[in-house]
Design an enzyme around this catalytic site. Structure first.
Site, PDB file in Angstrom:
ATOM      1  N   TYR A   2     -15.271   6.453  18.827  1.00 54.69           N
ATOM      2  CA  TYR A   2     -13.822   6.602  19.607  1.00 54.69           C
ATOM      3  C   TYR A   2     -13.928   7.904  20.288  1.00 54.69           C
ATOM      4  CZ  TYR A   2      -9.455   7.676  20.965  1.00 54.69           C
ATOM      5  OH  TYR A   2      -8.056   7.739  21.529  1.00 54.69           O
ATOM      6  N   ASP A  24     -10.137   1.976  19.639  1.00 58.70           N
ATOM      7  CA  ASP A  24      -9.620   2.399  18.247  1.00 58.70           C
ATOM      8  C   ASP A  24      -8.644   1.235  17.949  1.00 58.70           C
ATOM      9  OD1 ASP A  24      -7.750   3.066  19.956  1.00 58.70           O
ATOM     10  OD2 ASP A  24      -6.943   4.849  19.009  1.00 58.70           O
ATOM     11  N   GLU A  63      -8.601  15.202  20.614  1.00 54.77           N
ATOM     12  CA  GLU A  63      -8.790  13.647  20.051  1.00 54.77           C
ATOM     13  C   GLU A  63      -8.788  13.576  18.693  1.00 54.77           C
ATOM     14  OE1 GLU A  63      -8.569  10.835  21.520  1.00 54.77           O
ATOM     15  OE2 GLU A  63      -8.336  12.097  23.674  1.00 54.77           O
TER      16      GLU A  63
END
Ligand code: SF4
Length: 321
Positions: free
Chosen positions: A99, A117, A16
């Site tokens: 997020y 996001d 991520e």
């Protein structure tokens, strides 16, 4: 995508962070190398910061690498090396925002929080033909609430599907609507108004910034130093940002390089300073505590992209000489 085959929170977290500001096609090789060298929290936490930066080379935004290194140490110290499971605990890790915390908690620990996001804003704006301004400071809570209305039982799969849809299909420009699995339910598509969504009124103006560097070299070796915790390029290596009067006569040329960072337009003047005097070279190094390296040695360190390019050109010119 390899990171879609795992529920290992360490790997999901790294992925991520890597793909936040890097396209998947561009970052996949770097991600695989990073995971190969640092396969778990412990290995990462015990590594030297400079090595972590080195493995981040090519991904840019190096503060992300510094943060994940610190977060790995936080996990070792505060959670005995086990990745925290709760959203609020994950959110406390260095460099982890809402997020990423939502992504890790939903994919790995069945958390029920949508990972919201910019991709998420765009996809939902289009599906609902929703004209809520995504530059509004309330956009995050608005789209989080909207997401909660359509959240299925398996939030991890939902979040991953939204991420992939946003990055691979419902792209900012030229979305692949004809191939999109949601095109029958997408209001913007059925109204033929895809280009009108998402609505964004405020544009962040990029700041202009001028920098100067002196590429001080002698017989194939040159001077560098490590940047401090500065506002850009934290902890990367750089050339001397200033020189003493004694070195001015050795300036051979100057090159201006333009480089864009998020919200910054850089104009960098790089002076080529070829020092002919051993005494002046030695005293400049000693007085300023610079590190002496050559092109080969520079490969073990991370430099901002424009300086890395300069070194590559120097390497070619020096080989020719
Ligand atoms: S149909 Fe087009 S605009 Fe709508 S979600 Fe799919 S890709 Fe996005």
């Amino acid at each position: 995508m390899p990171f879609r085959q795992t529920k290992d929170p360490y790997k999901i977290w790294i992925c991520e962070i890597v793909f936040q500001q890097t396209r998947i096609s561009q970052g996949l090789g770097h991600y695989n190398n990073f995971i190969k060298r640092f396969p778990d929290v412990k290995t990462l936490a015990e590594a030297e910061e400079n090595e972590v930066l080195l493995y981040w080379k090519g991904l840019g935004y190096y503060s992300r690498a510094i943060n994940i290194h610190k977060a790995a140490q936080q996990i070792m110290n505060d959670y005995h090396g086990r990745f925290p499971k709760q959203y609020d605990d994950i959110l406390q890790l260095k460099g982890v925002g809402k997020y990423t915390a939502a992504a890790v908690s939903s994919i790995c620990f069945d958390g029920k929080i949508p990972a919201v996001d910019g991709n998420f804003y765009r996809v939902l704006s289009r599906i609902f033909a929703d004209d809520f301004d995504i530059s509004n400071s309330r956009a995050f809570s608005y789209f989080s609430e909207l997401a909660h209305l359509i959240l299925p039982e398996n939030v991890g799969d939902f979040n991953q599907a939204m991420m992939d849809l946003g990055s691979e299909v419902c792209k900012p420009k030229n979305p692949l609507c004809n191939e999109c699995p949601l095109n029958e339910d997408c209001l913007a598509f059925s109204l033929d108004k895809v280009s009108e969504f998402p609505v964004k009124t405020k544009k962040v103006k990029a700041e202009d910034l001028n920098l100067k560097y002196y590429f001080v070299h002698r017989n194939g070796r040159f001077l560098i130093q490590q940047r401090k915790d500065d506002f850009i390029w934290k902890k990367l290596f750089e050339f001397p940002p200033e020189i003493t009067e004694e070195l001015i006569p050795f300036i051979k040329s100057v090159k201006t390089v333009n480089h864009k960072l998020t919200h910054k337009n850089l104009s960098i003047e790089i002076f080529n300073v070829e020092v002919d005097s051993e005494d002046i070279w030695e005293s400049f190094i000693t007085e300023n505590n610079f590190t002496v390296t050559d092109v080969e040695g520079s490969h073990d360190r991370s430099f901002p992209k424009p300086l890395e390019n300069y070194i590559q050109n120097y390497d070619m010119a020096y080989r020719i000489l």
